[in-house]
Motif scaffolding. Structure first.
Motif, short mmCIF file in Angstrom:
data_model
loop_
_atom_site.label_atom_id
_atom_site.label_comp_id
_atom_site.label_asym_id
_atom_site.label_seq_id
_atom_site.Cartn_x
_atom_site.Cartn_y
_atom_site.Cartn_z
N MET A 20 0.86 -1.16 0.00
CA MET A 20 0.00 0.00 0.00
C MET A 20 0.91 1.22 0.00
O MET A 20 1.90 1.26 0.70
N ASP A 21 0.56 2.19 -0.77
CA ASP A 21 1.36 3.41 -0.80
C ASP A 21 0.91 4.35 0.32
O ASP A 21 -0.09 4.10 1.01
N GLN A 22 1.67 5.43 0.50
CA GLN A 22 1.41 6.35 1.60
C GLN A 22 0.04 6.99 1.48
O GLN A 22 -0.66 7.16 2.49
N ALA A 23 -0.39 7.34 0.28
CA ALA A 23 -1.70 7.97 0.09
C ALA A 23 -2.84 7.01 0.45
O ALA A 23 -3.82 7.41 1.09
N THR A 24 -2.71 5.76 0.04
CA THR A 24 -3.73 4.76 0.37
C THR A 24 -3.79 4.55 1.88
O THR A 24 -4.87 4.47 2.46
N TYR A 25 -2.63 4.46 2.52
CA TYR A 25 -2.57 4.32 3.98
C TYR A 25 -3.32 5.47 4.65
O TYR A 25 -4.16 5.25 5.53
N ALA A 26 -3.03 6.70 4.25
CA ALA A 26 -3.67 7.87 4.86
C ALA A 26 -5.18 7.84 4.65
O ALA A 26 -5.95 8.14 5.57
#
Length: 161
Positions: free
Chosen positions: A1-7
Motif C-alpha cells: 500500500m502506498d502512503q496515500a492509500t494508507y492515509a
C-alpha cells in the motif's frame, strides 16, 4: 500500500471488526483447510514485504491501526525479542473464536523486523492464553539477508489521533 492509500484508509470509519473477523476466522479456514497455519504465516511475511515500515517503532501503532491488537515488547536478548499482543481486539476475537490462530501476525512481525534489521528473522506464536498472544521473534545477526524491500517505498506510520 502506498502512503496515500494508507492515509485514506486510516481515516475510514465504516470498517467493522465483524467483517474482518468473518473473513479471517470463517472464510480463510474454509479456503486454506489444514494448511492454514503455514500459509497464513507466509502470507503475513509477504504482506510485510509489500508494506515495509520505515522503522521498528512503527510496528506497534500499525498493529493497533490494523486492529490486530496492542503489541508490547516484553523482553529482548541478543537474538530474541518477546512480544505480547493484547487488548480488546484480541480478547473479542478469542471469545468468539477460541481456536483463532495468530500466525499471520507472527509472520508479519518477523518480516518487518527482518526488513528493518537486515538480519534473517523467524517468528513463532509462543502461546495463546486468555489475556492475549505471545510471540518469539528469533534473529540471526550473522545471517544478513540484505535489502529485501528495496523496490518498495517504506510506509511511514502515523500515530492515531
Amino acid at each position: 500500500m502506498d502512503q496515500a492509500t494508507y492515509a485514506k484508509l486510516l481515516k475510514q470509519t465504516d470498517v467493522t471488526a465483524l467483517g474482518a473477523s468473518f473473513m479471517r476466522d470463517e472464510v480463510l479456514p474454509v479456503i486454506l483447510g489444514s494448511d492454514q497455519v503455514a500459509i497464513l504465516y507466509w502470507i503475513g511475511r509477504q504482506v510485510a514485504r509489500n508494506n515495509p515500515l520505515a522503522n521498528e517503532t512503527s510496528i506497534v501503532p500499525l498493529f493497533k491501526q490494523l486492529n490486530f491488537g496492542d503489541l508490547h515488547q516484553t523482553k529482548q536478548t541478543r537474538h530474541q525479542q518477546f512480544f505480547e499482543l493484547t487488548g480488546t481486539a484480541v480478547l473479542d476475537r478469542l471469545a468468539a473464536y477460541p481456536d483463532a490462530n495468530y500466525d499471520f501476525e507472527a509472520g508479519f512481525l518477523a518480516q518487518e523486523i527482518e526488513i528493518i534489521t537486515g538480519a534473517a528473522t523467524e517468528g513463532t506464536v509462543d502461546e495463546i492464553h486468555k489475556d492475549g498472544v505471545s510471540f518469539i521473534i528469533q534473529t540471526d545477526p550473522k545471517d544478513i539477508v540484505g535489502d529485501v524491500a528495496a523496490s518498495v517505498p517504506t510506509l511511514t506510520v502515523r500515530p492515531q489521533d
